[in-house]
Design a protein around this motif. Structure first.
Motif, mmCIF file in Angstrom:
data_model
loop_
_atom_site.group_PDB
_atom_site.id
_atom_site.type_symbol
_atom_site.label_atom_id
_atom_site.label_comp_id
_atom_site.label_asym_id
_atom_site.label_seq_id
_atom_site.Cartn_x
_atom_site.Cartn_y
_atom_site.Cartn_z
ATOM 1 N N ALA A 61 0.848 -1.196 0.000
ATOM 2 C CA ALA A 61 0.000 0.000 0.000
ATOM 3 C C ALA A 61 0.880 1.242 0.000
ATOM 4 O O ALA A 61 1.907 1.291 0.679
ATOM 5 C CB ALA A 61 -0.918 0.008 1.210
ATOM 6 N N VAL A 62 0.455 2.221 -0.775
ATOM 7 C CA VAL A 62 1.085 3.541 -0.802
ATOM 8 C C VAL A 62 -0.031 4.514 -0.459
ATOM 9 O O VAL A 62 -0.975 4.680 -1.227
ATOM 10 C CB VAL A 62 1.697 3.852 -2.185
ATOM 11 C CG1 VAL A 62 2.312 5.239 -2.188
ATOM 12 C CG2 VAL A 62 2.716 2.788 -2.575
ATOM 13 N N ARG A 87 3.122 -4.519 3.295
ATOM 14 C CA ARG A 87 4.132 -3.460 3.393
ATOM 15 C C ARG A 87 3.500 -2.142 2.944
ATOM 16 O O ARG A 87 2.968 -2.050 1.848
ATOM 17 C CB ARG A 87 5.349 -3.805 2.553
ATOM 18 C CG ARG A 87 5.980 -5.113 3.060
ATOM 19 C CD ARG A 87 7.302 -5.434 2.462
ATOM 20 N NE ARG A 87 8.291 -4.395 2.489
ATOM 21 C CZ ARG A 87 9.110 -4.132 3.514
ATOM 22 N NH1 ARG A 87 9.016 -4.817 4.630
ATOM 23 N NH2 ARG A 87 10.012 -3.181 3.424
ATOM 24 N N THR A 88 3.580 -1.150 3.821
ATOM 25 C CA THR A 88 2.910 0.124 3.591
ATOM 26 C C THR A 88 3.909 1.273 3.617
ATOM 27 O O THR A 88 4.778 1.320 4.475
ATOM 28 C CB THR A 88 1.843 0.367 4.684
ATOM 29 O OG1 THR A 88 0.952 -0.732 4.697
ATOM 30 C CG2 THR A 88 1.080 1.642 4.427
ATOM 31 N N ILE A 89 3.728 2.194 2.669
ATOM 32 C CA ILE A 89 4.516 3.425 2.603
ATOM 33 C C ILE A 89 3.552 4.589 2.781
ATOM 34 O O ILE A 89 2.496 4.616 2.162
ATOM 35 C CB ILE A 89 5.202 3.574 1.224
ATOM 36 C CG1 ILE A 89 6.092 2.386 0.915
ATOM 37 C CG2 ILE A 89 5.977 4.879 1.137
ATOM 38 C CD1 ILE A 89 7.231 2.198 1.842
ATOM 39 N N ASP A 110 7.914 2.797 5.725
ATOM 40 C CA ASP A 110 8.680 3.992 5.387
ATOM 41 C C ASP A 110 7.737 5.172 5.234
ATOM 42 O O ASP A 110 6.516 5.007 5.177
ATOM 43 C CB ASP A 110 9.473 3.789 4.094
ATOM 44 C CG ASP A 110 10.732 4.645 4.028
ATOM 45 O OD1 ASP A 110 10.835 5.639 4.784
ATOM 46 O OD2 ASP A 110 11.618 4.321 3.220
ATOM 47 N N TYR A 111 8.319 6.353 5.145
ATOM 48 C CA TYR A 111 7.592 7.603 5.102
ATOM 49 C C TYR A 111 8.301 8.497 4.101
ATOM 50 O O TYR A 111 9.461 8.821 4.289
ATOM 51 C CB TYR A 111 7.649 8.191 6.509
ATOM 52 C CG TYR A 111 6.884 9.453 6.728
ATOM 53 C CD1 TYR A 111 7.494 10.687 6.562
ATOM 54 C CD2 TYR A 111 5.570 9.428 7.133
ATOM 55 C CE1 TYR A 111 6.806 11.854 6.784
ATOM 56 C CE2 TYR A 111 4.871 10.591 7.366
ATOM 57 C CZ TYR A 111 5.501 11.795 7.186
ATOM 58 O OH TYR A 111 4.816 12.964 7.403
ATOM 59 N N LEU A 112 7.637 8.843 3.007
ATOM 60 C CA LEU A 112 8.259 9.650 1.958
ATOM 61 C C LEU A 112 7.492 10.954 1.773
ATOM 62 O O LEU A 112 6.265 10.976 1.878
ATOM 63 C CB LEU A 112 8.272 8.892 0.626
ATOM 64 C CG LEU A 112 8.981 7.536 0.613
ATOM 65 C CD1 LEU A 112 8.768 6.849 -0.722
ATOM 66 C CD2 LEU A 112 10.457 7.707 0.902
ATOM 67 N N SER A 113 8.226 12.013 1.471
ATOM 68 C CA SER A 113 7.549 13.285 1.227
ATOM 69 C C SER A 113 7.215 13.427 -0.251
ATOM 70 O O SER A 113 7.884 12.861 -1.100
ATOM 71 C CB SER A 113 8.417 14.456 1.696
ATOM 72 O OG SER A 113 9.640 14.463 0.997
ATOM 73 N N ALA A 124 11.460 1.631 -1.396
ATOM 74 C CA ALA A 124 10.969 1.598 -0.017
ATOM 75 C C ALA A 124 10.059 0.393 0.215
ATOM 76 O O ALA A 124 10.149 -0.276 1.249
ATOM 77 C CB ALA A 124 10.230 2.890 0.309
ATOM 78 N N LEU A 125 9.198 0.073 -0.756
ATOM 79 C CA LEU A 125 8.299 -1.074 -0.611
ATOM 80 C C LEU A 125 9.063 -2.390 -0.530
ATOM 81 O O LEU A 125 8.674 -3.302 0.192
ATOM 82 C CB LEU A 125 7.312 -1.132 -1.781
ATOM 83 C CG LEU A 125 6.179 -0.128 -1.776
ATOM 84 C CD1 LEU A 125 5.433 -0.159 -3.105
ATOM 85 C CD2 LEU A 125 5.229 -0.377 -0.622
#
Length: 185
Positions: A61-62, A87-89, A110-113, A124-125
């Motif tokens: 998931a994103v 797996r979630t971003i 993870d956490y992306l801007s 990241a995934l």
């Protein structure tokens, strides 16, 4: 990027939920992830995402952090309850340490801007636990980060210039000049 492509091809379940209320970003990122081999289902709201989870929880998931009808953390928690190994971003235009910590505590890997590059999202995934992320290829400039922060505070103050200037500790006219300019690169 053959290593990543091979890893995606080797996945048994390539299902991915993409949640973002920005239609242009959702379409662009969805196409990019599909071209890399994921089976993408899109949602524009928390309600749509929760509905999609109830029928078939995805392997990946994103998710956008802030949406008009709620918070993406609610979707992370629901996905973790239905499919703990997913797996979630988290994506957000309002990067802050507190929200990054909340996202990771909720179960995001993870956490992306924003704007996030599709390659960064895929890395990241597919990252292994303990992998340290590579530095971004095109990080935002300091001027852009400052501009984004000013825009965020301006939005949170309901576009009230005087209140925004007070909270940022700057003169109102200085803020007006900054707001009148285009975003730096």
């Amino acid at each position: 990027m053959p290593d990543i492509e091979d890893r995606i091809a080797a996945l048994q379940d390539k299902s991915l939920l993409l949640l973002d209320d920005d239609q242009a970003l959702r379409n662009r990122l969805g196409r990019a992830l599909e071209s890399r081999g994921f089976e993408v289902r899109s949602a524009a709201s928390v309600a749509e995402a929760l509905s999609a989870l109830s029928s078939q929880p995805p392997a990946f998931a994103v998710l956008d952090m802030r949406l008009e009808d709620g918070n993406g953390l609610k979707v992370v928690e629901a996905l973790r309850a239905r499919r703990p190994e997913a797996r979630t971003i988290m994506l957000t235009g309002y990067g802050a340490i507190a929200t990054a910590v909340a996202a990771v505590k909720a179960g995001a890997v993870d956490y992306l801007s924003k704007p996030a590059d599709a390659d960064d999202v895929v890395k990241a995934l597919l990252s292994e636990p303990g992998d340290s992320p590579e530095p971004p290829e095109n990080p935002m400039s300091a001027d852009r980060v400052r501009w984004e922060h000013i825009q965020r505070v301006f939005e949170l103050c309901n576009h009230n210039v005087s209140e925004t200037a007070r909270r940022l500790g700057m003169h109102r006219r200085t803020l007006q000049r900054i707001l009148a300019k285009r975003a730096p690169r």
